[in-house]
Design an enzyme around this catalytic site. Sequence first.
Site, mmCIF file in Angstrom:
data_model
loop_
_atom_site.group_PDB
_atom_site.id
_atom_site.type_symbol
_atom_site.label_atom_id
_atom_site.label_comp_id
_atom_site.label_asym_id
_atom_site.label_seq_id
_atom_site.Cartn_x
_atom_site.Cartn_y
_atom_site.Cartn_z
ATOM 1 N N LEU A 1 0.802 -1.230 0.000
ATOM 2 C CA LEU A 1 0.000 0.000 0.000
ATOM 3 C C LEU A 1 0.839 1.286 0.000
ATOM 4 O O LEU A 1 1.676 1.490 0.885
ATOM 5 C CB LEU A 1 -0.928 0.009 1.233
ATOM 6 C CG LEU A 1 -1.865 1.223 1.330
ATOM 7 C CD1 LEU A 1 -2.860 1.252 0.195
ATOM 8 C CD2 LEU A 1 -2.576 1.249 2.671
ATOM 9 N N ASP A 2 0.596 2.131 -0.979
ATOM 10 C CA ASP A 2 1.233 3.447 -1.087
ATOM 11 C C ASP A 2 2.757 3.355 -1.120
ATOM 12 O O ASP A 2 3.453 4.307 -0.744
ATOM 13 C CB ASP A 2 0.797 4.349 0.080
ATOM 14 C CG ASP A 2 -0.696 4.660 0.029
ATOM 15 O OD1 ASP A 2 -1.261 4.639 -1.075
ATOM 16 O OD2 ASP A 2 -1.295 4.909 1.080
ATOM 17 N N ALA A 3 3.278 2.213 -1.547
ATOM 18 C CA ALA A 3 4.727 2.029 -1.553
ATOM 19 C C ALA A 3 5.286 1.784 -2.948
ATOM 20 O O ALA A 3 6.470 1.485 -3.102
ATOM 21 C CB ALA A 3 5.107 0.876 -0.629
#
Lengths: 291, 291, 291, 291
Positions: free
Chosen positions: D235-237
């Site tokens: 996530l969001d990486a």
Amino acid sequence: MHDREYVITFGCPDRTGIIARIASFLAEAGGWIVEAAYHTDPDTGWFFTRQVVRADSLPFDVDELRARFAGVARSLGAESDWRIDDTAERHRVVLLVSREGHCLYDLLGRVSSGELDADIRAVIGNHDVLADITRAHGIPFHHVPFPTDAEDTAGEAAAFDRIAELVDEHDPHAVVLARFMRILPPALCEAWAGRAINIHHSFLPSFVGARPYHQAHTRGVKLVGATCHYVTADLDAGPIIEQDVIRVDHTDSVTDMVRKGRDIEKVTLARGLRWHLEGRVLVHGDRTVVF
Amino acid sequence: MHDREYVITFGCPDRTGIIARIASFLAEAGGWIVEAAYHTDPDTGWFFTRQVVRADSLPFDVDELRARFAGVARSLGAESDWRIDDTAERHRVVLLVSREGHCLYDLLGRVSSGELDADIRAVIGNHDVLADITRAHGIPFHHVPFPTDAEDTAGEAAAFDRIAELVDEHDPHAVVLARFMRILPPALCEAWAGRAINIHHSFLPSFVGARPYHQAHTRGVKLVGATCHYVTADLDAGPIIEQDVIRVDHTDSVTDMVRKGRDIEKVTLARGLRWHLEGRVLVHGDRTVVF
Amino acid sequence: MHDREYVITFGCPDRTGIIARIASFLAEAGGWIVEAAYHTDPDTGWFFTRQVVRADSLPFDVDELRARFAGVARSLGAESDWRIDDTAERHRVVLLVSREGHCLYDLLGRVSSGELDADIRAVIGNHDVLADITRAHGIPFHHVPFPTDAEDTAGEAAAFDRIAELVDEHDPHAVVLARFMRILPPALCEAWAGRAINIHHSFLPSFVGARPYHQAHTRGVKLVGATCHYVTADLDAGPIIEQDVIRVDHTDSVTDMVRKGRDIEKVTLARGLRWHLEGRVLVHGDRTVVF
Amino acid sequence: MHDREYVITFGCPDRTGIIARIASFLAEAGGWIVEAAYHTDPDTGWFFTRQVVRADSLPFDVDELRARFAGVARSLGAESDWRIDDTAERHRVVLLVSREGHCLYDLLGRVSSGELDADIRAVIGNHDVLADITRAHGIPFHHVPFPTDAEDTAGEAAAFDRIAELVDEHDPHAVVLARFMRILPPALCEAWAGRAINIHHSFLPSFVGARPYHQAHTRGVKLVGATCHYVTADLDAGPIIEQDVIRVDHTDSVTDMVRKGRDIEKVTLARGLRWHLEGRVLVHGDRTVVF
């Protein structure tokens, strides 16, 4: 300490095969390219490149590289619009200053820490307030006072002659007007063409000439800026290397604008000077390509 | 040289009539307000104000002003959450440094030119590479080496004791960690609460702790930043005073990021320190109001 | 939906006690101040304030507030330089456009989402390419073509008469030239003084007039900008509300500059319009105070 | 309408002669290079290039170019890490949205004006509030509601299956999560790897996950940001394409931060999407090269 490198900058009319010609020449000699940048100006059809080659990847020295590259350049129609710099040669810089020290402090700090790889040979001031900080760094400071009488053009000419003498003995790669506040005479603009770098304390072309922060305050702008550019005989109109801005508002007096602007001036000048010394700035008419 | 002024900062629970109460108190005494700022935090219902009064407009001195204002504050339910500074008292600052000199150079230049009105009483370094530039400005430099053995906690504690001693003798308005690179022990965080200012070389809360530019490079961010904040016992988590960023791209190595970041660190620290010394920063929980 | 508020804006010559006078007036009526901002221009000695009061904290309505405040204003020497807006009255806006839709799209999106609390009463275009998107939002679009013959001044005057008629029937709080590309005649500048807002696609005062991106490209600047300002009879010289810039480099053609600049134009205009409608912009001579 | 061009992107382990090999291949075929960019990652020793060739300068079509270039790539050890795009093929894009319309408005405006050369084939929303504006542009809008019961994983899976079906029928070059607010299941992250682009409303890696503006407000940061990145299962990486920030201060509530942040989100997403579609973004591990 980074590795020794040769920096090739080159310009010629665009046509098919230029990249191939240069890249093949380097590849055949075993040249290891660590940076390569290209640009073509669509308006003028001019091609620009900057290439950085590791010195130890070539079986010959920089003079031989220059001799051989001259043939490549000739075959591409670029007799003289190219240069090869050797990073083993330290860049000689002379600074011209007045009373304001923020750009001088900033450059001295960068050189002192090793961040900016330059050899500041001398600082010349029309005032002497910055002599102590200069000498504390082991750098000669020359005080060349200017006549207080604005009509004394002979005195001013003599002062500029003295400055030219002091500058030219170092044959510097850059003559930096670090808030020098005096207009260079046309002869010096010409003599130092492409090497004299000024920081103007406005976002040019706004607020040319004297007291730009006063002009900015009067106009009520919401950002003030700084412009690093090559000096030409046309005041504040030389090719722009770098610009930046900072926000101001109605609470900022002229004094506040001056203070905020200084932070932009010093970093804009430092960036422009670094790029100039690294051979990243190619002048093309009134504009620059910055690789 | 600007005029002598009294700077009032004040906080209390919000309610009707606070501005009227303070403004009337000042008006009745003839106080000429040159700056007035107000803010109410809607989440906590806390009211903040900062007011600057010309000293020569009041018929009494700063001690009398404090004595009289105490009554106003009491009537508004703010026994202790206020302060009146006199700009005639110069701000005493102590700097803690390590090897990196860009913030030190920057602050010395600002003080030297008169731009930043502060009295740098001492610079303390765990290395001595910045001793010469400090002393060239007539400022004492104290070298307090730290043990090279990371396990030597007694040696580290002794070094911090020595630093505390050197700092506290000046009773400074600000203790500035100008890229000091050591974590203050909790006792010093407490002793200097609200006065110890750090510059962290990342855009917090990203990249807390060691080697933030390496972390930034690994994550592939497109901007790097700097954060000026009050030091608390919670590492890099104190109230933020100011932040700024600069653009990076894939061509920037960690070394390039470090270089670009320095330009942001030094201006961010200088802005934060100025605001702190001018009484513009009011801490409210983990956040700040910056007037 | 935020609470109903009264917004007081006020200006008068600075003197001791103004803040106390206004704050006491409000406090005595029980007024809960939710925002208060003050500024004094040191050059002209002019005092400015903007205060926001919760409507439900006052025991009377806005007309009574205006009637009572008139006495306060008179006592401070400000017969007419003040205003009280009621946030219950929606702000009426008329937009003037041409072919370029980025500012129109942006404003329609903001109003549509409720972010910008404005009532766009009509969009008037000298071309009709933006009619569909306007009408898709249920807003009337008026096509007022201009003569193709640049010598046809009578035709142009008639077109402006028609525009004035369409605008004035809404008595708008703001007439927004959202890349309208036509110079307003002096009579309209006067009729809409303080209400006509333009977005100019350069960082003024650079590149006044036509084709600013072409001018910027020719000059080789490293940033392009946008300026939101009040329209006056003096072309692109009205008081500046907001400005912003974006970075460009040698790879950017004029077309690229136009594209990058649009992103700045639309947010700069939106910010300026919001501040205008919220009563945050106080004009003072050629400059603005933006609270 | 610009000229038809072929865009070559290529990566391989760095060694001497790569530029020469590629440039010579193109030169021999008469290829007119209009843009050429190179980069070597010093950490991994990986070489990247993007070259743009005028289609009409080559004596064969794009399929023949691909066939011939495959030999060049093979000889440089890059079996599969290259691609040749033909600008004559319009880029197909599918957008996923929720309730927030600012990114959708912005992209529709850019496509509508011709600024962004993309073919938006469909917009899919888990709410239908953006159906009208989508259809006003002649683009199909699909409403795929999600279960209101957060425990209903089967219902959520069915909704994502429907989305996948709607997306995949267009075989899009980009699947844009334009503030979609739902976490893609791992299978879709994999299926759309390198094509799914998200805009996260924070300056990553700060404030991962839900309600980043609330997190930012609580932490008291002085800038808020937005990050355009490729979607991965983490996530969001995912690899960051572009980021930007905007200044906030203590007067900004969460609502104000949301509003200011939107202006950054939409331009950051638009830049990232443009670069992706133009083949300017080369993913390398967790980072991107953006030419």
